[in-house]
Every structure is written in C-alpha cells, then in structure tokens.
Design an enzyme around this catalytic site. Structure first.
Site, PDB file in Angstrom:
ATOM      1  N   ASP A  13      -7.800  18.953 -44.921  1.00 17.09           N
ATOM      2  CA  ASP A  13      -6.651  19.417 -45.712  1.00 17.09           C
ATOM      3  C   ASP A  13      -6.633  20.793 -46.173  1.00 17.09           C
ATOM      4  O   ASP A  13      -7.452  21.178 -47.159  1.00 17.09           O
ATOM      5  CB  ASP A  13      -6.314  18.386 -46.845  1.00 17.09           C
ATOM      6  CG  ASP A  13      -5.041  18.625 -47.989  1.00 17.09           C
ATOM      7  OD1 ASP A  13      -4.299  19.414 -47.417  1.00 17.09           O
ATOM      8  OD2 ASP A  13      -5.311  18.242 -49.210  1.00 17.09           O
ATOM      9  N   ASP A  64      -2.373  18.520 -50.457  1.00 16.18           N
ATOM     10  CA  ASP A  64      -1.477  17.255 -50.576  1.00 16.18           C
ATOM     11  C   ASP A  64      -2.243  15.990 -50.236  1.00 16.18           C
ATOM     12  O   ASP A  64      -1.571  14.877 -50.286  1.00 16.18           O
ATOM     13  CB  ASP A  64      -0.313  17.430 -49.663  1.00 16.18           C
ATOM     14  CG  ASP A  64      -0.453  17.350 -48.106  1.00 16.18           C
ATOM     15  OD1 ASP A  64      -1.684  17.574 -47.584  1.00 16.18           O
ATOM     16  OD2 ASP A  64       0.512  17.260 -47.243  1.00 16.18           O
ATOM     17  N   ASP A 108      -3.961  18.669 -42.195  1.00 15.12           N
ATOM     18  CA  ASP A 108      -3.010  19.459 -41.354  1.00 15.12           C
ATOM     19  C   ASP A 108      -3.521  20.594 -40.200  1.00 15.12           C
ATOM     20  O   ASP A 108      -4.356  20.436 -39.883  1.00 15.12           O
ATOM     21  CB  ASP A 108      -2.256  20.176 -42.504  1.00 15.12           C
ATOM     22  CG  ASP A 108      -3.129  21.194 -43.474  1.00 15.12           C
ATOM     23  OD1 ASP A 108      -4.041  21.575 -42.919  1.00 15.12           O
ATOM     24  OD2 ASP A 108      -3.237  20.906 -44.544  1.00 15.12           O
ATOM     25  N   ASP A 146      -0.542  13.875 -28.077  1.00 14.64           N
ATOM     26  CA  ASP A 146      -0.190  12.530 -27.763  1.00 14.64           C
ATOM     27  C   ASP A 146       1.300  12.227 -27.534  1.00 14.64           C
ATOM     28  O   ASP A 146       2.223  12.608 -28.223  1.00 14.64           O
ATOM     29  CB  ASP A 146      -0.497  11.612 -29.116  1.00 14.64           C
ATOM     30  CG  ASP A 146      -1.218  10.359 -29.003  1.00 14.64           C
ATOM     31  OD1 ASP A 146      -0.684   9.640 -28.117  1.00 14.64           O
ATOM     32  OD2 ASP A 146      -2.080  10.165 -29.712  1.00 14.64           O
ATOM     33  N   ASP A 157       0.501   7.396 -24.783  1.00 13.20           N
ATOM     34  CA  ASP A 157       0.267   6.201 -25.664  1.00 13.20           C
ATOM     35  C   ASP A 157       0.965   4.946 -25.051  1.00 13.20           C
ATOM     36  O   ASP A 157       2.181   5.152 -24.486  1.00 13.20           O
ATOM     37  CB  ASP A 157       1.080   6.231 -26.947  1.00 13.20           C
ATOM     38  CG  ASP A 157       0.696   5.209 -27.802  1.00 13.20           C
ATOM     39  OD1 ASP A 157      -0.442   5.077 -28.435  1.00 13.20           O
ATOM     40  OD2 ASP A 157       1.919   4.617 -28.462  1.00 13.20           O
ATOM     41  N   GLU A 184      -3.230   5.592 -22.065  1.00 17.17           N
ATOM     42  CA  GLU A 184      -3.700   4.447 -22.587  1.00 17.17           C
ATOM     43  C   GLU A 184      -3.032   3.141 -21.977  1.00 17.17           C
ATOM     44  O   GLU A 184      -1.968   3.070 -22.098  1.00 17.17           O
ATOM     45  CB  GLU A 184      -3.181   4.387 -23.991  1.00 17.17           C
ATOM     46  CG  GLU A 184      -3.739   3.274 -24.881  1.00 17.17           C
ATOM     47  CD  GLU A 184      -3.127   3.203 -26.448  1.00 17.17           C
ATOM     48  OE1 GLU A 184      -3.998   2.903 -27.207  1.00 17.17           O
ATOM     49  OE2 GLU A 184      -2.009   3.629 -26.561  1.00 17.17           O
ATOM     50  N   HIS A 212      -9.319   6.173 -33.217  1.00 13.18           N
ATOM     51  CA  HIS A 212      -8.463   5.845 -34.596  1.00 13.18           C
ATOM     52  C   HIS A 212      -8.061   4.634 -34.550  1.00 13.18           C
ATOM     53  O   HIS A 212      -7.605   4.090 -35.621  1.00 13.18           O
ATOM     54  CB  HIS A 212      -7.349   6.793 -34.620  1.00 13.18           C
ATOM     55  CG  HIS A 212      -6.309   6.602 -33.385  1.00 13.18           C
ATOM     56  ND1 HIS A 212      -6.539   6.938 -32.257  1.00 13.18           N
ATOM     57  CD2 HIS A 212      -5.077   6.268 -33.473  1.00 13.18           C
ATOM     58  CE1 HIS A 212      -5.183   6.663 -31.162  1.00 13.18           C
ATOM     59  NE2 HIS A 212      -4.487   6.181 -32.240  1.00 13.18           N
ATOM     60  N   ASP A 213      -7.891   3.819 -33.678  1.00 12.33           N
ATOM     61  CA  ASP A 213      -7.806   2.422 -33.524  1.00 12.33           C
ATOM     62  C   ASP A 213      -8.694   1.474 -33.842  1.00 12.33           C
ATOM     63  O   ASP A 213      -8.393   0.269 -33.847  1.00 12.33           O
ATOM     64  CB  ASP A 213      -6.681   2.033 -32.418  1.00 12.33           C
ATOM     65  CG  ASP A 213      -5.464   2.614 -32.487  1.00 12.33           C
ATOM     66  OD1 ASP A 213      -4.621   2.736 -33.748  1.00 12.33           O
ATOM     67  OD2 ASP A 213      -4.575   2.963 -31.512  1.00 12.33           O
TER      68      ASP A 213
END
Length: 547
Positions: A21, A25, A29, A98, A194, A245, A309-310
C-alpha cells in the site's frame, strides 16, 4: 514437443490488495506493485498474474466487476495501470490480467438495465427464469435469486451480487470480445481466465440428483464452441499467453481445452488437489500427477500450484508451518518446480508465509467462509464448532498482507490494513529473507535459475519411482541424454531410502539440497521434508525402457 516462451516461464501471482500500500488507505495498490517490481525480478519470475483491478463494488474482492474498462479506485487509476505495464515491460517481464467473464457485478450497467423490465433490450444479457431449480452456487444454498421488479429469478454461480452472463447471447459475446481487445491493445501479455469452463449452461436447467455436487455448473455443451470463437475473433491475433481456471475436469477434458491443435487455451489450472485434498495425501497426489501426465503430456500443457488467493498457504495446508516451516517450504518448492508443467508462485510463498488463525469470524473477510458460517449456524450448528471447521480452508489464510519487514503492520501499510496482518510477520518477512543466504527466497531463486538453464526441467519426460512409498516422492526428468533425479521426503519423519539398482549412488552430481551439510553420496536416509536434486552422470537403464 513444441517449445514456447510461456512453457518455460515462471508465473508470480500478485494479489494487489494485499501486496503493498502506497497511499495509506490500508489496501495494496498498483503503485505498490510498481514499487516492488525489482523484487519480483530479483526472484527470477517471468510473468506477473495480476488479480482483478477493474471497476467493482468489491463484494468479492474484485471478482464482481461493474466496469470492465476502468480501474478500481482502491487499486489506482488507468494512468497508474499504464505505468505499471510500461515498467513491467521495461524489466523484461510480462503481465497477464484476470479475465472474469462468467459473471459481472449486479451494479454493472448491463444488469441494472436487464433487471429493470422483462422487455429491456439487455434482459437477455443475463439468465432469467420464472422458476428456480435445485442447484447450489459456490457461495449460497441456491444459484437463483428472486427479483421483485419482474417477479423472476436470475442465475448466479457465486454470490447473489454476481449474476451470470448469458453466453448464449451473441451480443454479449461480442461485448466481451471488444473488452478483451481493449486490454490487449494496451499491450498486456495475456489472460488468466476465471472459471472459464462455466460459461456454457445446461439446456433447460434440469434439477440435479445430488445438488451438493456443483459440477453441473461447468463443462457443459457449447463451451468449446465459445472458446474456439474467442480464439478466432480475439486471441489468435495477439502474441499472448492464456491460462484457464477450469474446475471439475479430468485429463481427458483438459486436453479439449488446451490441446495444441484445439485453438482454445494454452494451459489450465485443474483443482483435483486444491479443491479436493484438504490435507497432504501422498498416494492420492502421486496418482493425480501420473494421471494428468499420462493424459496430457505431448498434447497439452498443465500448471503446478499448491496455493493461491483462494487456497490456504501450502506450508500450513500440506506441510508443517511450525517445526519444519522452512524445510517444508523448500521441499514443496522443489516439487512444484520440477514436476511437468508451469510453476506458479503466490506472493509470500517464496518467503514461506503461513496461514493464519484469527480468534473470531468477525476478523475474517472471505465472503465464501462467512456465508457458509451463517448457513451452518442457521441449521443449528454450534457457532464455535462451525467456525473451527471453516478455519483450515478459509481463503483469508492466503490473503493476509504481504510481510515486507518487522515494522508495525509488516511494512505493508501506514494505515489500517483491510485484513489483519499475520502475527508472525516479525519472524517471517522479506527483509529477513533477503538478509539470510539460506532463506526460502534464495532457494526459490536457485530453483528458478536452474529451470531457466536446463530444459530438462521444462520438457523432460516424467518417470515416477517409489510409487507405493508412503513418505518418499521420487522421479526422473529425462530429456535426451540429460537425466535428473528428484528425491523428496514429504513427511515429518525420517525415511529410509534405497534407490533402484538402475540409479547408482555413484555418478550423481548434486544440484540442489534443502538441508545444509548433508553427504550427497549418502542417500540411505532422508530427513523430514528433505529435498534433493541430482543430475545422473552414469547411463540409466531400464527405468523408462531406454538407455
């Protein structure tokens, strides 16, 4: 076998909101990605896979897109994206985005119009029915949501805020193809697609005999026609790389998606390990690898990954994140980078980051976990029991912020992180890894450099050894006269090892070990999570019917 740049590449996945970051925030990013490109380059990766950063209400962390042609303010601006792409290419790296086109956000202008009336011109952009069937979605007990405006149900494979697009509508497909060209014309190097095999739906939406088995969502008639059309109208016109995927597939299905003569996709992720193997199962893993190798090798290209990430970080899910964290991280690194297929590194994997255990469901962000928790509690489950059951596979295990250093908030942000930092950041972080020559980071770096220097790691045939051994996973990679031996003890106990007579202990050049001060000539006993890679100097006979 055809040789290509992408088969030889190593992919580094950047989940940008948890990466770095720069504006305080609490969210990573695109400027943060730019700031850390030299780190990725130093590791040795070739391709960056960037998770969705399009315009989105962010219900499912960017996988609910409301504007395909803009950048989410949390991530930055289009100018920052353009600069990121330029800086990636300046360093000789590539960037894939993605592509999320099975569904949009319910805040997308298309859906706002579609739900406004039954005769709206965009009504058929989505899937509407007067009656729901008994299908589940990934995130909810029903794949249908009733909309009072028109007294009909719309279909959603994921959250209710993520309505599925109607790919049977040719106008929808053309809209998507135009969007893809927009990004490809900017110069991106391809797409990670995806749940791409969910685009085609079963005709008539018949009730499922076992609705809890949601495989009816994918691989339906028409999917290959859609992908071949996408290839014809878009993909073939660019020098790019595509990976799909693709859940619910067998190797026989996989070849249909990525067969080199099929003109669909380049390679795929299957989920026989990450979706169906909650803990390490040696025999099952060996069988999966052999079946996919036998079914795909020479016809299509596979991927190797054990977290993203999953899916929970690999040292926590499959290794030992306490006693043998470093050893198991390195052991699985050897596995992923020496098996046939393209290796993927998920950010933080290269320093041995672990999963997390927060004290309360309120500390978690994962929409799938929270929806499942509420569903179980509504059924009468004890809340603590339901919570405990969901911890191991929570997606937030892999989504905690990247641990850059030992300063407060792990050097990720100066604000309040969107998801709590793993408390072990003081011991496990990039700064510490870069200061330690024996760290997991430098082990990954060495593996990647070996793969770049030796094509046997990419194109070599795979010959499994010790197929019934409960602890040892061993195999050869063979390309012409180049033969490598990989020995892995994937367990918490030492394992006796006696090589076949055709693999002599002499004539073996040690290339990579994850334990220091081990005698390379003594293979009689492998320590817990020990990994060794050798080049065989002597001629090896009777292993694969050749010499």
């Amino acid at each position: 076998m055809k040789q290509t740049w992408w088969k030889e590449a190593v992919v580094y996945q950047v989940y940008w909101r948890s990466f770095y970051d720069t504006d305080g925030d609490g969210y990573g990013d695109l400027e943060g990605v730019i700031a850390k490109l030299d780190y990725i380059k130093e590791l040795g990766a070739d391709v960056i896979w960037l998770n969705p950063c399009y315009g989105s209400p962010d219900v499912d962390n960017g996988y609910d897109i409301s504007d395909y042609l803009s950048i989410m303010p949390k991530a930055g601006t289009m100018d920052s994206f353009d600069r990121l792409l330029k800086e990636v290419h300046t360093r000789g790296l590539k960037l894939i985005m993605d592509l999320v086109v099975n569904h949009t956000s319910d805040q997308h202008p298309w859906f706002i119009e579609s739900r406004s009336s039954a005769d709206n011109p965009k009504r058929d952009y989505y899937i509407w029915r007067k009656e729901a069937n008994n299908w589940r979605s990934y995130f909810t007990p029903s794949a249908w949501e009733f909309d009072e405006t028109t007294d009909e149900y719309y279909f959603h494979s994921f959250a209710v805020e993520q309505p599925d697009l109607n790919w049977a509508n040719a106008t929808v497909r053309e809209e998507i193809y135009a969007m893809m060209r927009f990004w490809l014309n900017k110069g991106i190097d391809g797409f990670r697609m995806d749940v791409i095999n969910l685009l085609a739906k079963q005709e008539g939406f018949p009730d499922a005999e076992h609705p809890e088995n949601i495989s009816y969502l994918g691989n339906n008639p028409g999917i290959h026609e859609y992908l071949q059309e996408m290839h014809e109208k878009v993909l073939q016109h660019y020098d790019i790389f595509t990976v799909g995927e693709i859940p619910f597939v067998t190797p026989e299905d996989g070849v249909l998606y990525v067969g080199e003569e099929r003109r669909e996709l380049h390679t795929l992720f299957h989920f026989e390990v990450c979706d169906y193997m909650a803990h390490w199962d040696m025999q099952r893993f060996k069988a999966i690898q052999k079946r996919w190798y036998d079914g795909m090798w020479g016809s299509g290209w596979n991927s190797q990954f054990l977290n993203n990430h999953d899916h929970t970080r690999l040292v926590t899910r499959f290794g030992n994140d306490r006693t043998y964290r470093v050893e198991s991280a390195k052991c699985f690194a050897v596995l992923l980078h020496t098996l046939p297929g393209m290796p993927y590194i998920y950010q933080g994997e290269e320093i041995g980051m672990t999963g997390v255990r927060f004290p309360s469901i309120d500390d978690y962000n994962d929409i799938a976990m929270k929806n499942k928790y509420r569903e179980e509690v509504r059924k009468g489950r004890d809340p603590q029991e339901a919570f405990e059951e969901l911890l191991h596979l929570s997606r937030d295990n892999s989504r905690t912020p990247m641990q850059w250093n030992s300063s407060p908030k792990a050097g990720f942000t100066e604000g309040t992180p969107w998801l709590k930092v793993n408390p072990n950041y003081r011991e496990i972080n990039v700064e510490s890894a870069l200061a330690d020559p024996g760290s997991v980071f430098y082990f990954y770096q060495k593996l990647i450099s070996l793969r770049k220097a030796h094509k046997v790691m990419v194109y070599g045939d795979y010959v499994p050894l010790f197929e019934e051994h409960p602890q040892i996973y061993a195999y050869l990679r063979v390309l012409g006269g180049d033969r490598w031996l990989v020995l892995l003890n994937i367990s918490e106990e030492a394992a006796d090892c006696e090589l076949p007579e055709s693999v002599p202990a002499m004539g073996m050049e040690p290339l990579l070990f994850n334990y220091a001060d081990r005698d390379p000539g003594d293979l009689s006993r492998l320590l817990p999570y020990e990994a060794r890679v050798y080049r065989l100097i002597a001629v090896v006979e009777n292993i694969n019917g050749s010499s």
